[in-house]
Design a protein around this motif. Structure first.
Motif, PDB file in Angstrom:
ATOM      1  N   GLU A  78     -13.604  -8.161 -11.837  1.00  0.00           N
ATOM      2  CA  GLU A  78     -12.952  -8.753 -10.663  1.00  0.00           C
ATOM      3  C   GLU A  78     -12.990  -7.763  -9.502  1.00  0.00           C
ATOM      4  O   GLU A  78     -12.568  -6.614  -9.628  1.00  0.00           O
ATOM      5  N   THR A  79     -13.511  -8.218  -8.352  1.00  0.00           N
ATOM      6  CA  THR A  79     -13.605  -7.396  -7.155  1.00  0.00           C
ATOM      7  C   THR A  79     -12.394  -7.648  -6.260  1.00  0.00           C
ATOM      8  O   THR A  79     -12.067  -8.797  -5.972  1.00  0.00           O
ATOM      9  N   LEU A  80     -11.734  -6.577  -5.855  1.00  0.00           N
ATOM     10  CA  LEU A  80     -10.537  -6.706  -5.014  1.00  0.00           C
ATOM     11  C   LEU A  80     -10.903  -7.043  -3.576  1.00  0.00           C
ATOM     12  O   LEU A  80     -11.918  -6.575  -3.058  1.00  0.00           O
ATOM     13  N   GLN A  81     -10.037  -7.849  -2.960  1.00  0.00           N
ATOM     14  CA  GLN A  81     -10.214  -8.250  -1.575  1.00  0.00           C
ATOM     15  C   GLN A  81      -8.940  -7.942  -0.800  1.00  0.00           C
ATOM     16  O   GLN A  81      -7.862  -7.858  -1.390  1.00  0.00           O
ATOM     17  N   GLU A  82      -9.078  -7.795   0.510  1.00  0.00           N
ATOM     18  CA  GLU A  82      -7.899  -7.610   1.360  1.00  0.00           C
ATOM     19  C   GLU A  82      -6.942  -8.774   1.138  1.00  0.00           C
ATOM     20  O   GLU A  82      -7.375  -9.923   1.032  1.00  0.00           O
ATOM     21  N   GLY A  83      -5.664  -8.460   1.033  1.00  0.00           N
ATOM     22  CA  GLY A  83      -4.658  -9.497   0.860  1.00  0.00           C
ATOM     23  C   GLY A  83      -4.372  -9.867  -0.582  1.00  0.00           C
ATOM     24  O   GLY A  83      -3.426 -10.607  -0.851  1.00  0.00           O
ATOM     25  N   ASP A  84      -5.186  -9.385  -1.519  1.00  0.00           N
ATOM     26  CA  ASP A  84      -4.905  -9.646  -2.933  1.00  0.00           C
ATOM     27  C   ASP A  84      -3.533  -9.081  -3.274  1.00  0.00           C
ATOM     28  O   ASP A  84      -3.173  -7.988  -2.828  1.00  0.00           O
ATOM     29  N   ARG A  85      -2.786  -9.821  -4.069  1.00  0.00           N
ATOM     30  CA  ARG A  85      -1.508  -9.336  -4.584  1.00  0.00           C
ATOM     31  C   ARG A  85      -1.744  -8.969  -6.047  1.00  0.00           C
ATOM     32  O   ARG A  85      -2.039  -9.826  -6.864  1.00  0.00           O
ATOM     33  N   LEU A  86      -1.629  -7.677  -6.347  1.00  0.00           N
ATOM     34  CA  LEU A  86      -1.835  -7.183  -7.703  1.00  0.00           C
ATOM     35  C   LEU A  86      -0.496  -7.075  -8.414  1.00  0.00           C
ATOM     36  O   LEU A  86       0.491  -6.660  -7.818  1.00  0.00           O
ATOM     37  N   VAL A  87      -0.499  -7.420  -9.681  1.00  0.00           N
ATOM     38  CA  VAL A  87       0.670  -7.204 -10.528  1.00  0.00           C
ATOM     39  C   VAL A  87       0.302  -6.066 -11.470  1.00  0.00           C
ATOM     40  O   VAL A  87      -0.654  -6.173 -12.249  1.00  0.00           O
ATOM     41  N   LEU A  88       1.055  -4.981 -11.367  1.00  0.00           N
ATOM     42  CA  LEU A  88       0.799  -3.773 -12.161  1.00  0.00           C
ATOM     43  C   LEU A  88       1.896  -3.579 -13.189  1.00  0.00           C
ATOM     44  O   LEU A  88       3.064  -3.869 -12.921  1.00  0.00           O
ATOM     45  N   VAL A  89       1.522  -3.084 -14.356  1.00  0.00           N
ATOM     46  CA  VAL A  89       2.499  -2.717 -15.377  1.00  0.00           C
ATOM     47  C   VAL A  89       2.149  -1.346 -15.913  1.00  0.00           C
ATOM     48  O   VAL A  89       1.014  -0.895 -15.843  1.00  0.00           O
ATOM     49  N   GLY A  90       3.151  -0.694 -16.453  1.00  0.00           N
ATOM     50  CA  GLY A  90       3.005   0.633 -17.023  1.00  0.00           C
ATOM     51  C   GLY A  90       4.315   1.366 -16.823  1.00  0.00           C
ATOM     52  O   GLY A  90       5.305   0.775 -16.384  1.00  0.00           O
ATOM     53  N   THR A  91       4.298   2.638 -17.122  1.00  0.00           N
ATOM     54  CA  THR A  91       5.494   3.428 -16.862  1.00  0.00           C
ATOM     55  C   THR A  91       5.724   3.483 -15.358  1.00  0.00           C
ATOM     56  O   THR A  91       4.809   3.222 -14.562  1.00  0.00           O
ATOM     57  N   GLN A  92       6.915   3.842 -14.970  1.00  0.00           N
ATOM     58  CA  GLN A  92       7.230   3.946 -13.544  1.00  0.00           C
ATOM     59  C   GLN A  92       6.275   4.920 -12.860  1.00  0.00           C
ATOM     60  O   GLN A  92       5.780   4.662 -11.769  1.00  0.00           O
ATOM     61  N   GLU A  93       6.004   6.035 -13.518  1.00  0.00           N
ATOM     62  CA  GLU A  93       5.097   7.036 -12.951  1.00  0.00           C
ATOM     63  C   GLU A  93       3.673   6.488 -12.851  1.00  0.00           C
ATOM     64  O   GLU A  93       2.989   6.689 -11.844  1.00  0.00           O
ATOM     65  N   ALA A  94       3.202   5.776 -13.881  1.00  0.00           N
ATOM     66  CA  ALA A  94       1.851   5.225 -13.880  1.00  0.00           C
ATOM     67  C   ALA A  94       1.664   4.233 -12.736  1.00  0.00           C
ATOM     68  O   ALA A  94       0.656   4.270 -12.021  1.00  0.00           O
ATOM     69  N   VAL A  95       2.641   3.356 -12.555  1.00  0.00           N
ATOM     70  CA  VAL A  95       2.562   2.364 -11.479  1.00  0.00           C
ATOM     71  C   VAL A  95       2.601   3.060 -10.121  1.00  0.00           C
ATOM     72  O   VAL A  95       1.845   2.705  -9.213  1.00  0.00           O
ATOM     73  N   PHE A  96       3.443   4.076  -9.970  1.00  0.00           N
ATOM     74  CA  PHE A  96       3.514   4.828  -8.725  1.00  0.00           C
ATOM     75  C   PHE A  96       2.151   5.457  -8.405  1.00  0.00           C
ATOM     76  O   PHE A  96       1.675   5.392  -7.266  1.00  0.00           O
ATOM     77  N   LEU A  97       1.521   6.070  -9.407  1.00  0.00           N
ATOM     78  CA  LEU A  97       0.219   6.711  -9.202  1.00  0.00           C
ATOM     79  C   LEU A  97      -0.852   5.690  -8.825  1.00  0.00           C
ATOM     80  O   LEU A  97      -1.682   5.939  -7.947  1.00  0.00           O
ATOM     81  N   ALA A  98      -0.845   4.539  -9.487  1.00  0.00           N
ATOM     82  CA  ALA A  98      -1.829   3.497  -9.183  1.00  0.00           C
ATOM     83  C   ALA A  98      -1.656   2.997  -7.754  1.00  0.00           C
ATOM     84  O   ALA A  98      -2.634   2.826  -7.014  1.00  0.00           O
ATOM     85  N   LYS A  99      -0.411   2.776  -7.355  1.00  0.00           N
ATOM     86  CA  LYS A  99      -0.153   2.326  -5.982  1.00  0.00           C
ATOM     87  C   LYS A  99      -0.601   3.381  -4.980  1.00  0.00           C
ATOM     88  O   LYS A  99      -1.157   3.056  -3.928  1.00  0.00           O
ATOM     89  N   ASP A 100      -0.388   4.638  -5.298  1.00  0.00           N
ATOM     90  CA  ASP A 100      -0.789   5.731  -4.417  1.00  0.00           C
ATOM     91  C   ASP A 100      -2.311   5.738  -4.225  1.00  0.00           C
ATOM     92  O   ASP A 100      -2.805   5.883  -3.114  1.00  0.00           O
ATOM     93  N   ILE A 101      -3.055   5.540  -5.300  1.00  0.00           N
ATOM     94  CA  ILE A 101      -4.526   5.496  -5.226  1.00  0.00           C
ATOM     95  C   ILE A 101      -4.966   4.347  -4.336  1.00  0.00           C
ATOM     96  O   ILE A 101      -5.866   4.484  -3.514  1.00  0.00           O
ATOM     97  N   LEU A 102      -4.319   3.190  -4.491  1.00  0.00           N
ATOM     98  CA  LEU A 102      -4.728   2.010  -3.735  1.00  0.00           C
ATOM     99  C   LEU A 102      -4.269   2.045  -2.277  1.00  0.00           C
ATOM    100  O   LEU A 102      -4.782   1.298  -1.458  1.00  0.00           O
ATOM    101  N   ARG A 103      -3.340   2.907  -1.952  1.00  0.00           N
ATOM    102  CA  ARG A 103      -2.828   2.993  -0.579  1.00  0.00           C
ATOM    103  C   ARG A 103      -3.501   4.086   0.236  1.00  0.00           C
ATOM    104  O   ARG A 103      -3.403   4.110   1.445  1.00  0.00           O
ATOM    105  N   LYS A 104      -4.159   5.030  -0.406  1.00  0.00           N
ATOM    106  CA  LYS A 104      -4.784   6.139   0.321  1.00  0.00           C
ATOM    107  C   LYS A 104      -5.846   5.598   1.274  1.00  0.00           C
ATOM    108  O   LYS A 104      -6.542   4.660   0.972  1.00  0.00           O
ATOM    109  N   LYS A 105      -5.929   6.231   2.408  1.00  0.00           N
ATOM    110  CA  LYS A 105      -6.913   5.800   3.420  1.00  0.00           C
ATOM    111  C   LYS A 105      -7.955   6.864   3.586  1.00  0.00           C
ATOM    112  O   LYS A 105      -7.735   8.000   3.461  1.00  0.00           O
TER     113      LYS A 105
END
Length: 102
Positions: free
Chosen positions: A75-102
């Motif tokens: 699955e290829t991500l597109q602008e505006g996609d709403r992702l549902v993430l699961v994992g430990t609080q730290e894991a989800v935080f790290l994933a969001k950080d990766i996806l937010r970096k510019k």
């Protein structure tokens, strides 16, 4: 996996309840909207490799009126996609950080 996808609109709360029914005990799902300029735009989930890098998993994507439960790595991500993430609080935080970096 196709049975888990639909083109019908769905309330986010209903989607979360459906995910919890399919995969009980996964923890509290967290959402992230893929913003313009996100490093995830145009990349397949397998390219991002969030599970290996962070421990978090993308268990659903909503895109307009479509929803993809348990999306494959193709699955290829597109602008505006709403992702549902699961994992430990730290894991989800790290994933969001990766996806937010510019």
């Amino acid at each position: 996996a196709e049975a888990l996808s639909s083109h019908a609109p769905m309330n986010q709360d209903v989607l979360m309840e459906e995910i919890n029914n399919i995969v009980p005990g996964i923890g509290a799902p967290s959402t992230l909207i893929v913003e313009p300029g996100s490093p995830g735009v145009g990349k397949k989930l397998s390219e991002l490799n969030l599970r290996l890098l962070t421990g978090a998993s993308v268990i659903a994507i909503t895109r307009g009126n479509e929803r993809f439960l348990m999306p494959s790595g193709k699955e290829t991500l597109q602008e505006g996609d709403r992702l549902v993430l699961v994992g430990t609080q730290e894991a989800v935080f790290l994933a969001k950080d990766i996806l937010r970096k510019k």
